[in-house]
Enzyme design. Structure first.
Site, short mmCIF file in Angstrom:
data_model
loop_
_atom_site.label_atom_id
_atom_site.label_comp_id
_atom_site.label_asym_id
_atom_site.label_seq_id
_atom_site.Cartn_x
_atom_site.Cartn_y
_atom_site.Cartn_z
N HIS A 38 0.82 -1.21 0.00
CA HIS A 38 0.00 0.00 0.00
C HIS A 38 0.85 1.26 0.00
CE1 HIS A 38 -4.32 -1.22 1.09
NE2 HIS A 38 -3.69 -2.31 0.68
N GLU A 107 -6.45 -0.61 -5.76
CA GLU A 107 -7.43 0.27 -5.15
C GLU A 107 -7.04 1.72 -5.44
OE1 GLU A 107 -5.60 -1.64 -2.71
OE2 GLU A 107 -6.92 -3.38 -2.73
#
Length: 327
Positions: A38, A107
């Site tokens: 991330h 994402e």
């Protein structure tokens, strides 16, 4: 036998702590470890987001037995597929063949940071399929010229190619992703015990005469000797989970996740995530994954500050219970 894994959640711990946790998780008996990839935490209260690839390299060097996965890397925006192929080959060499490259369509939270916008779901899937084809070509070690719809490389070569090929585990959640990606993957990743997806994977692989590979899942838990403390921590750091992946893929910032989950109550989180000292509750939460056909199930212990105590006090008896009941 079902394999049970530990999650190196980069959103909730810094790089040195992640490596230390990885070593402890191996020592207490986890079969494999997955590392999130991330650029931002889901919620600001989680507080971390180190780069996954130096962490994976350090973990590969510091451990000796556990299998390692990126879980999962998006190879389409923040990273070019050529860079992902080089990273994966390098980690596989450091890990002496224990690494599997986990891939997914990403994402908005992590990929929008490079200023290229956020494509619609169908386009993201097409980009992922093309990226996987390119990564496979590069992992051969051959000189590659590739000019696709989304990606190009000119005279690209991964020079340090591992003796053990890098397996690809790809996130698939429905019919379209299975149709496009099942033939390109070695293993399936899914975050829910969805029997239809598992059945679709098996059918697609059998229809193409391919080995069925591993099916890797993940679920959060929040162990603590005090249940109220566990519920409060899970609500503080993991209520983003309530949105579901159709929502989670599109929100762009931790502030967006905080706003979207403003009215999620602690009891709502506790109804979805096993919280507290009851190991039987964790076993019960894992059972649907085993029953759906998952071969590998990774646990996320919520809370960076809770990892040491979890690994010292709960992990070994939990693994014993899981293997006794579900192994």
């Amino acid at each position: 036998m079902t394999a049970f894994g530990y999650t190196l959640m980069t959103e909730q711990a810094g790089p040195k702590d992640l490596v230390r946790h990885a070593v402890s998780a191996e020592q207490v008996g986890f079969d494999f470890e997955v590392c999130s990839d991330h650029y931002s935490p889901w919620l600001a209260t989680q507080g971390h987001a180190p780069n996954a690839w130096p962490v994976l390299g350090a973990v590969a060097h510091a451990t000796s037995n556990v299998d390692l996965f990126s879980y999962v890397t998006c190879p389409t925006m923040r990273y070019h597929p050529a860079v992902v192929a080089q990273q994966a080959a390098t980690v596989q060499i450091l890990a002496d063949g224990r690494f599997t490259l986990g891939l997914g369509s990403g994402e908005n939270l992590n990929e929008h940071v490079v200023g290229q916008g956020w494509p619609a779901a169908g386009r993201r899937l097409d980009m992922l399929a093309e990226a996987i084809r390119l990564i496979r070509e590069l992992l051969s070690g051959d000189l590659v010229d590739f000019h696709g719809e989304y990606f190009s490389v000119d005279s690209a070569r991964v020079w340090d190619v591992p003796d053990v090929p890098v397996g690809l585990a790809v996130s698939m959640t429905g019919d379209r992703s299975l149709e496009q990606l099942a033939v390109l993957a070695d293993h399936l990743v899914n975050t829910a015990p969805d029997r239809d997806v598992i059945h679709g994977w098996h059918s697609a692989r059998q229809g193409m005469g391919l080995a069925e590979g591993r099916i890797i899942g993940q679920l959060p838990i929040c162990w603590d000797p005090d249940r109220d403390t566990a519920i409060a921590r899970a609500h503080d750091q993991f209520r983003w989970f309530a949105g579901g992946w159709s929502v989670n893929a599109d929100l762009p910032t931790p502030a967006g996740f905080a706003a979207a989950t403003e009215f999620v109550r602690p009891e709502d989180v506790a109804a979805e995530i096993p919280c507290g000292p009851d190991l039987d509750a964790v076993v019960a939460a894992v059972k649907p994954y085993r029953d759906a056909g998952f071969t590998d199930i990774a646990l996320v212990q919520i809370g960076g500050d809770s990892q040491d105590r979890f690994l010292a006090e709960a992990a070994e008896p939990l693994l014993n219970a899981l293997r006794s009941e579900l192994g």
